[in-house]
Design a protein around this motif. Structure first.
Motif, short mmCIF file in Angstrom:
data_model
loop_
_atom_site.label_atom_id
_atom_site.label_comp_id
_atom_site.label_asym_id
_atom_site.label_seq_id
_atom_site.Cartn_x
_atom_site.Cartn_y
_atom_site.Cartn_z
N THR A 11 18.23 32.37 14.97
CA THR A 11 17.17 31.85 14.12
C THR A 11 17.23 30.32 14.05
N SER A 14 16.11 28.84 17.36
CA SER A 14 14.66 28.95 17.54
C SER A 14 13.92 27.94 16.67
N LYS A 18 11.60 25.04 18.23
CA LYS A 18 10.21 25.00 17.79
C LYS A 18 9.67 23.57 17.76
N PRO A 27 8.52 33.81 19.42
CA PRO A 27 8.99 35.20 19.57
C PRO A 27 9.64 35.48 20.92
N THR A 30 13.11 33.83 20.92
CA THR A 30 14.12 34.55 20.15
C THR A 30 14.62 35.78 20.89
N MET A 61 13.71 37.26 15.05
CA MET A 61 12.27 37.02 14.93
C MET A 61 11.76 37.49 13.58
N ASP A 65 9.99 35.23 10.71
CA ASP A 65 8.72 35.55 10.07
C ASP A 65 8.85 35.58 8.55
#
Length: 73
Positions: A11, A14, A18, A27, A30, A61, A65
């Motif tokens: 996480t 990612s 980003k 997505p 990840t 992922m 979210d």
């Protein structure tokens, strides 16, 4: 316990990535990071490493979210 740490690391990575690629690709990133973590970190058969790596990526992922939804409020 090690799965929790791996998911948190995926996480975090990612979130870092980003900054450099569009969010719509996170997505995929990840899942790829999860598969790589499964292959290189876990001590199982290759099939199990791929399966667990995919699960780790999907878990990361989901965590991504959840943090995205809670920060929008």
């Amino acid at each position: 316990m090690e799965f929790t740490i791996i998911v948190a690391m995926i996480t975090g990575l990612s979130q870092f990535i980003k900054k450099y690629i569009p969010s719509k690709f996170i997505p995929v990133v990840t899942i790829i990071l999860g598969i790589l973590a499964g292959i290189f970190y876990l001590d199982e058969t290759l099939k199990m490493r791929l399966f667990l790596g995919t699960a780790l990526g999907l878990s990361a992922m989901g965590m991504f979210d959840i943090t995205k939804v809670t920060t929008k409020k």
